[in-house]
Every structure is written in structure tokens, then in C-alpha cells.
Design a protein around this motif. Sequence first.
Motif, PDB file in Angstrom:
ATOM      1  N   ALA A  27     -51.129  58.320  37.166  1.00 56.09           N
ATOM      2  CA  ALA A  27     -52.295  58.051  36.317  1.00 56.09           C
ATOM      3  C   ALA A  27     -51.916  58.096  34.835  1.00 56.09           C
ATOM      4  N   LEU A  28     -51.144  59.100  34.456  1.00 57.10           N
ATOM      5  CA  LEU A  28     -50.742  59.236  33.043  1.00 57.10           C
ATOM      6  C   LEU A  28     -49.852  58.081  32.613  1.00 57.10           C
ATOM      7  N   LEU A  29     -48.900  57.710  33.467  1.00 54.51           N
ATOM      8  CA  LEU A  29     -47.985  56.617  33.126  1.00 54.51           C
ATOM      9  C   LEU A  29     -48.732  55.287  33.024  1.00 54.51           C
ATOM     10  N   THR A  30     -49.669  55.055  33.953  1.00 54.45           N
ATOM     11  CA  THR A  30     -50.464  53.820  33.930  1.00 54.45           C
ATOM     12  C   THR A  30     -51.279  53.715  32.649  1.00 54.45           C
ATOM     13  N   SER A  31     -51.928  54.808  32.267  1.00 60.40           N
ATOM     14  CA  SER A  31     -52.759  54.784  31.053  1.00 60.40           C
ATOM     15  C   SER A  31     -51.913  54.555  29.800  1.00 60.40           C
ATOM     16  N   ALA A 244     -48.844  44.932  42.724  1.00 59.60           N
ATOM     17  CA  ALA A 244     -49.263  43.859  41.813  1.00 59.60           C
ATOM     18  C   ALA A 244     -49.977  42.739  42.562  1.00 59.60           C
ATOM     19  N   VAL A 245     -49.417  42.322  43.694  1.00 61.75           N
ATOM     20  CA  VAL A 245     -50.005  41.208  44.462  1.00 61.75           C
ATOM     21  C   VAL A 245     -51.350  41.612  45.063  1.00 61.75           C
ATOM     22  N   SER A 246     -51.405  42.784  45.702  1.00 65.11           N
ATOM     23  CA  SER A 246     -52.667  43.217  46.325  1.00 65.11           C
ATOM     24  C   SER A 246     -53.738  43.477  45.278  1.00 65.11           C
ATOM     25  N   GLY A 247     -53.350  44.024  44.127  1.00 67.35           N
ATOM     26  CA  GLY A 247     -54.311  44.220  43.033  1.00 67.35           C
ATOM     27  C   GLY A 247     -54.835  42.908  42.492  1.00 67.35           C
ATOM     28  N   SER A 248     -53.960  41.902  42.403  1.00 62.17           N
ATOM     29  CA  SER A 248     -54.374  40.575  41.910  1.00 62.17           C
ATOM     30  C   SER A 248     -55.375  39.931  42.855  1.00 62.17           C
ATOM     31  N   ILE A 249     -55.082  39.984  44.158  1.00 60.79           N
ATOM     32  CA  ILE A 249     -55.988  39.385  45.156  1.00 60.79           C
ATOM     33  C   ILE A 249     -57.358  40.057  45.108  1.00 60.79           C
ATOM     34  N   ALA A 250     -57.363  41.390  45.100  1.00 64.15           N
ATOM     35  CA  ALA A 250     -58.627  42.130  45.082  1.00 64.15           C
ATOM     36  C   ALA A 250     -59.408  41.874  43.800  1.00 64.15           C
ATOM     37  N   SER A 251     -58.719  41.757  42.663  1.00 69.29           N
ATOM     38  CA  SER A 251     -59.414  41.536  41.391  1.00 69.29           C
ATOM     39  C   SER A 251     -60.044  40.142  41.326  1.00 69.29           C
ATOM     40  N   ILE A 252     -59.387  39.147  41.915  1.00 69.57           N
ATOM     41  CA  ILE A 252     -59.936  37.782  41.915  1.00 69.57           C
ATOM     42  C   ILE A 252     -61.184  37.716  42.789  1.00 69.57           C
ATOM     43  N   VAL A 253     -61.111  38.315  43.985  1.00 71.95           N
ATOM     44  CA  VAL A 253     -62.237  38.264  44.927  1.00 71.95           C
ATOM     45  C   VAL A 253     -63.455  39.011  44.382  1.00 71.95           C
ATOM     46  N   LYS A 308     -54.714  42.562  33.186  1.00 72.13           N
ATOM     47  CA  LYS A 308     -54.902  44.009  33.077  1.00 72.13           C
ATOM     48  C   LYS A 308     -54.736  44.713  34.424  1.00 72.13           C
ATOM     49  N   VAL A 309     -55.314  44.154  35.473  1.00 75.49           N
ATOM     50  CA  VAL A 309     -55.356  44.828  36.776  1.00 75.49           C
ATOM     51  C   VAL A 309     -54.004  44.804  37.479  1.00 75.49           C
ATOM     52  N   ALA A 310     -53.319  43.664  37.469  1.00 70.53           N
ATOM     53  CA  ALA A 310     -52.057  43.536  38.213  1.00 70.53           C
ATOM     54  C   ALA A 310     -51.011  44.564  37.775  1.00 70.53           C
ATOM     55  N   PRO A 311     -50.694  44.660  36.472  1.00 70.25           N
ATOM     56  CA  PRO A 311     -49.704  45.677  36.082  1.00 70.25           C
ATOM     57  C   PRO A 311     -50.195  47.105  36.282  1.00 70.25           C
ATOM     58  N   ALA A 312     -51.509  47.344  36.071  1.00 66.78           N
ATOM     59  CA  ALA A 312     -52.049  48.704  36.266  1.00 66.78           C
ATOM     60  C   ALA A 312     -51.869  49.142  37.716  1.00 66.78           C
ATOM     61  N   CYS A 313     -52.193  48.261  38.659  1.00 67.43           N
ATOM     62  CA  CYS A 313     -52.037  48.587  40.081  1.00 67.43           C
ATOM     63  C   CYS A 313     -50.562  48.783  40.438  1.00 67.43           C
ATOM     64  N   ALA A 314     -49.712  47.913  39.892  1.00 65.19           N
ATOM     65  CA  ALA A 314     -48.286  47.986  40.199  1.00 65.19           C
ATOM     66  C   ALA A 314     -47.666  49.287  39.687  1.00 65.19           C
TER      67      ALA A 314
END
Length: 344
Positions: A27-31, A244-253, A308-314
Motif C-alpha cells: 500500500a505504501l509503495l503504491t501510494s 496490470a492486465v486484470s486491473g485494466s480489464i476490471a477498470s474498463i468494465v 492510473k489503475v493498471a500501474p496501481a494494481c500491478a
Amino acid sequence: MSGQSPAPSASNGITPLQQMVASCSGALLTSLFVTPLDVVKIRLQAQKNPFPKGKCFVYCNGLMDHICVCENGNSKAWYKASGHFNGTLDAFVKIVRREGVRALWSGLPPTLVMAVPATVIYFTCYDQLCAALRVRMGDYSQEAPLLAGAIARVGSATVISPLELIRTKLQSQKQSYRELSDCIRSAVQAEGWLSLWRGLGPTLLRDVPFSAMYWYNYENGKSWLCERYNVREPTLTITFVSGAVSGSIASIVTLPFDVVKTRRQVELGELQAKNLSCQVSTFSVMGRIVAQDGFGGLFAGFLPRLIKVAPACAIMISTYEFGKAFFRKHNQERILRPLHTSNT
């Protein structure tokens, strides 16, 4: 026997406490990585449309969205700092040059007070639930991440929602804790306990489907990549790509739900800042967006959300998995050390 360290009882050979530490570090690294992108976005927004008193905007630290209320006449606030930017890259360079590198993380510390615990609850609950569901679901164990992800998100969002409401009131009205407690007590007496979870509906509408899809696609993608590259344990690259891929798919849907949730969150924040009662329903906001901008309005901000979402999830999932692998190896070495000593 009594001199040996007991094996961790949690799933995958690590304890819940170790899962919490791993998720906290993630969480800290992502932020730290994602916040500068949102700070620059907000500064560009403020340049285009200056924020008046009581205006709300959404601040995202890569972990969760927070409502920020513009303070009265505070020209020193980080989002009102002077400067003209000609784009994202120009904004990065000028902010660092004029205000220093630390300015890229403006406003971050107060949001971490809730974002980090929420993330720790979410990831730890997911792992515990998924392990338990895989055992109980038998032939349908592949669907366990779908259910575990949805339940874990409902739990973390429900716990954090009243705290986010309190944070918004503290920021917008500069109340003492005694004044705030009186305000909350009167709101509960007038509108019931559910008033503390106002705004939870649109949050769940976006986050629960996102979480269910994300974890299902992540677990399956990770397994597929492990088989493809013939590795027993997922590498950092595999977890990063899968995240990254799963976050991208979920964010688009879930993009239409994100648009509605953001609009409603801002409206609720501005009404709460003025201490007004808010009777804004999710579907009325959705109808207003379609009436004003057409159905295309529900998919506004597609590219910025994806970026924003893809790198955060990755970053979050790869750091979390790395932390779990570290603790798993540490636990195995601790268990084997006494056995090795006794044999020698």
C-alpha cells in the motif's frame, strides 16, 4: 517437540499478521508511485477551473478515492499554488523546480490514515476467505477468488465509509472532535444510523464488481503464465503483468460505475460541507449524466482511469506477493533450522 517453532496456521504458509505487513508495504509503495500522477492531474484541473470555497474534488493515492473540500480563502493550499502548466510533463517539471520534489506527494499523509488500514483489511480478508472457500467449494474452487474478492471489498468499504465521512466533515468545517461528535449524533437521531454510510451504495456498485473480476482474472492469469513459463512459484514479472492486465480489464468494465460514483461522491461532499441534507440517488445521477452527455458520458475519462489503475494494481499486487514469498521462505527456514540442528 516443544522446542520447535510451530508452523504458521494461515494459508500458503504465512500468518495473518505477515499478510498484513506485506499488504501494508504494498500500500505504501503504491501510494508513493501513483500519488504524483493525481497531484499533477488536480493541479491541471485547478488551473483550468479554479476551485472556489466549498468545491470538492477527488484525490486518489492509488489505493482509494478521497473527497477533498476546498478551504475558504486558503491561497497557500497545495492545490491552489500559482503556476501555469502546458501539459502533464510540463507540470511535473515546474512543480519539482518551483516547489521541490516533496510537492508531488502533497496531501498524501492524511489520506493514508484510512487508505492503508482499508487495504490491509481488504487483502488479508481476501487471502483468508479465498483459502477457506477453495477447500469448501470443491469442484468449483476456481470461482473462489470471484466470491472472496467481492466479500472482502464489501467488508473493507463498509468499515471505512463512516470514517471517510468524518474525515470530510473535519476537513470542510474545521470542527473540534466534540463539535463533530455532536454533529454526528444529531445526524443519527434525525436520519438513523444508516446516514453514516451515505455514499456507500455507489462505492460498492463500482468496487465489488471490480474486485470480483480483478481477483478472478488475476488468479487465472497468474496460473496460466506459471504454466506457460514452467515455473512453480510466480515471479515478480508474472505477478506484475497479471495485476496490470486484470486491473485494466476490471477498470474498463466498471468505468460507468466509476463515473457515477465520482460524480455522486463530489455532490455528497459539497452538500455535507454546507451541512445540508443530501437526497441524491445513484440512478438519478446516472440519468442526469446520460441526459447531459449521452451514453458516452458514462465512459468519460477512459484513458486517465486506465493509466492510473493498471500501474496501481500491478505495483500493489506484485509487492504484496513479494512480501508473502519473503515471509513464506523465512517461515520455512525457521521450521527447518531446528530439524537440521537435531540431525547434525
